[in-house]
Design an enzyme around this catalytic site. Structure first.
Site, PDB file in Angstrom:
ATOM      1  N   GLY A  56       0.784  -1.237   0.000  1.00  0.00           N
ATOM      2  CA  GLY A  56       0.000   0.000   0.000  1.00  0.00           C
ATOM      3  C   GLY A  56       0.813   1.284   0.000  1.00  0.00           C
ATOM      4  O   GLY A  56       0.325   2.326   0.458  1.00  0.00           O
ATOM      5  N   THR A  57       2.034   1.232  -0.569  1.00  0.00           N
ATOM      6  CA  THR A  57       2.797   2.495  -0.622  1.00  0.00           C
ATOM      7  C   THR A  57       2.143   3.493  -1.581  1.00  0.00           C
ATOM      8  O   THR A  57       2.211   4.701  -1.355  1.00  0.00           O
ATOM      9  CB  THR A  57       4.280   2.275  -1.015  1.00  0.00           C
ATOM     10  OG1 THR A  57       4.347   1.736  -2.330  1.00  0.00           O
ATOM     11  CG2 THR A  57       4.978   1.353  -0.028  1.00  0.00           C
ATOM     12  N   ASN A  58       1.501   2.984  -2.637  1.00  0.00           N
ATOM     13  CA  ASN A  58       0.794   3.913  -3.533  1.00  0.00           C
ATOM     14  C   ASN A  58      -0.434   4.502  -2.850  1.00  0.00           C
ATOM     15  O   ASN A  58      -0.738   5.684  -3.020  1.00  0.00           O
ATOM     16  CB  ASN A  58       0.414   3.208  -4.842  1.00  0.00           C
ATOM     17  CG  ASN A  58       1.583   3.146  -5.794  1.00  0.00           C
ATOM     18  OD1 ASN A  58       1.962   4.144  -6.403  1.00  0.00           O
ATOM     19  ND2 ASN A  58       2.212   1.972  -5.890  1.00  0.00           N
ATOM     20  N   LEU A 106     -10.182  -7.938 -12.428  1.00  0.00           N
ATOM     21  CA  LEU A 106     -11.588  -7.618 -12.126  1.00  0.00           C
ATOM     22  C   LEU A 106     -12.500  -8.289 -13.157  1.00  0.00           C
ATOM     23  O   LEU A 106     -12.153  -8.362 -14.340  1.00  0.00           O
ATOM     24  CB  LEU A 106     -11.793  -6.103 -12.149  1.00  0.00           C
ATOM     25  CG  LEU A 106     -11.148  -5.347 -10.985  1.00  0.00           C
ATOM     26  CD1 LEU A 106     -11.138  -3.844 -11.280  1.00  0.00           C
ATOM     27  CD2 LEU A 106     -11.855  -5.633  -9.665  1.00  0.00           C
ATOM     28  N   ASN A 161      -5.560   2.368 -12.912  1.00  0.00           N
ATOM     29  CA  ASN A 161      -4.568   1.452 -12.343  1.00  0.00           C
ATOM     30  C   ASN A 161      -3.175   2.033 -12.565  1.00  0.00           C
ATOM     31  O   ASN A 161      -2.957   2.787 -13.514  1.00  0.00           O
ATOM     32  CB  ASN A 161      -4.680   0.103 -13.068  1.00  0.00           C
ATOM     33  CG  ASN A 161      -3.692  -0.929 -12.566  1.00  0.00           C
ATOM     34  OD1 ASN A 161      -3.500  -1.092 -11.352  1.00  0.00           O
ATOM     35  ND2 ASN A 161      -3.046  -1.638 -13.481  1.00  0.00           N
ATOM     36  N   HIS A 201       0.793   0.724 -13.173  1.00  0.00           N
ATOM     37  CA  HIS A 201       1.510  -0.499 -13.558  1.00  0.00           C
ATOM     38  C   HIS A 201       2.984  -0.174 -13.733  1.00  0.00           C
ATOM     39  O   HIS A 201       3.326   0.832 -14.376  1.00  0.00           O
ATOM     40  CB  HIS A 201       0.912  -1.048 -14.853  1.00  0.00           C
ATOM     41  CG  HIS A 201       1.517  -2.353 -15.258  1.00  0.00           C
ATOM     42  ND1 HIS A 201       1.194  -3.551 -14.652  1.00  0.00           N
ATOM     43  CD2 HIS A 201       2.467  -2.653 -16.178  1.00  0.00           C
ATOM     44  CE1 HIS A 201       1.896  -4.521 -15.188  1.00  0.00           C
ATOM     45  NE2 HIS A 201       2.686  -4.011 -16.118  1.00  0.00           N
TER      46      HIS A 201
HETATM   47  C1  GAR Z   1       3.139  -1.304  -7.509  1.00  0.00           C
HETATM   48  O1  GAR Z   1       4.456  -1.332  -7.985  1.00  0.00           O
HETATM   49  C2  GAR Z   1       2.156  -1.374  -8.657  1.00  0.00           C
HETATM   50  O2  GAR Z   1       2.613  -0.737  -9.810  1.00  0.00           O
HETATM   51  C3  GAR Z   1       2.062  -2.864  -8.873  1.00  0.00           C
HETATM   52  O3  GAR Z   1       2.031  -3.404  -7.572  1.00  0.00           O
HETATM   53  C4  GAR Z   1       2.831  -2.573  -6.724  1.00  0.00           C
HETATM   54  C5  GAR Z   1       2.047  -2.295  -5.459  1.00  0.00           C
HETATM   55  O4  GAR Z   1       2.845  -1.613  -4.522  1.00  0.00           O
HETATM   56  N1  GAR Z   1       0.879  -3.191  -9.613  1.00  0.00           N
HETATM   57  C6  GAR Z   1       0.856  -4.070 -10.611  1.00  0.00           C
HETATM   58  O5  GAR Z   1       1.827  -4.728 -10.952  1.00  0.00           O
HETATM   59  C7  GAR Z   1      -0.499  -4.214 -11.284  1.00  0.00           C
HETATM   60  N2  GAR Z   1      -0.398  -4.970 -12.503  1.00  0.00           N
HETATM   61  P1  GAR Z   1       2.189  -0.934  -3.247  1.00  0.00           P
HETATM   62  O6  GAR Z   1       1.279  -1.963  -2.600  1.00  0.00           O
HETATM   63  O7  GAR Z   1       3.353  -0.601  -2.353  1.00  0.00           O
HETATM   64  O8  GAR Z   1       1.440   0.275  -3.710  1.00  0.00           O
END
Ligand code: GAR
Length: 210
Positions: free
Chosen positions: A20-22, A100, A114, A116
């Protein structure tokens, strides 16, 4: 946009599976500013760190673990009901690692975005970082895009390049990609929120008609 006391609020629901850093970047940079509110965080993982981050920010949470539902469509139906109840302007996938169902995508068409860790259409799906390293590219990047029924196939909103470090270390590249994600994703969402506000404003009748 929901109007509270005459002020428009741009409401965001975030779905996240992991660290969940994003989500944290969105909470830190957008939540409670410029009329933007994170109104709920949902996860398919009960123990997702993202849920803890939401609670710390006093944002409501909900869990939709696969084992509680007959199949993906059933899970997405329940999750869709929860999302719809929060009346969001935007559904934000911040490391939500489940595909989804078409029913969910159709229900929130053009309102799901999203992030990516690759320059789509290159390296869609799982382990985009590993795919980029295995392909031997010198530059990869981050894409923020709308979500459609495919795997990372929806129209791009913003993309930013990230050079692969000379060491080709996975850890270093992931750190660099995350840093860019934490800027690009809030930037894209802020732009969408601003566009929506402008559209709403232009929908208003001329002053003489009010
Ligand atoms: C992020 O790097 C995001 O781009 C990736 O998962 C990570 C989640 O990090 N998503 C994908 O690969 C989707 N296809 P986070 O939980 O620290 O935000």
């Amino acid at each position: 946009m929901r109007k509270d006391h005459g002020v428009s609020e741009f409401r965001i629901v975030v779905l996240a599976s992991g660290n969940g850093t994003n989500l944290q970047a969105i909470l830190d940079q957008l939540h409670g500013r410029d009329g933007i509110a994170v109104v709920g965080v949902g996860s398919d993982k009960r123990d997702a760190r993202a849920l803890r981050r939401a609670r710390e920010a006093e944002v409501g949470t909900a869990e939709f673990p696969s084992e509680e539902f007959a199949d993906r469509a059933a899970r997405d139906l329940a999750m869709g009901d929860w999302v719809e109840g929060l009346a969001p302007d935007l559904v934000v996938l911040a490391g939500y690692m489940q595909l989804l169902s078409p029913g969910f995508v159709g229900r929130f068409r053009d309102r799901i975005v999203n992030v990516h860790p690759a320059l789509l259409p290159a390296f869609p799906g799982l382990d985009a970082v590993g795919q980029a390293l295995a392909a031997g590219v010198d530059v990869t990047g981050v894409t923020v895009h709308y979500v459609d029924e495919g795997v990372d196939t929806g129209p791009p909103i913003l993309r930013r390049e990230v050079p692969v470090p000379a060491s080709r270390s996975r850890e270093e590249l992931e750190t660099a990609l995350h840093a860019v994600e934490h800027e690009l994703f809030p930037e894209a969402i802020r732009t969408l929120a601003g566009d929506k506000a402008r559209i709403e404003e232009s929908d208003r009748p001329p002053v003489a008609d009010r």
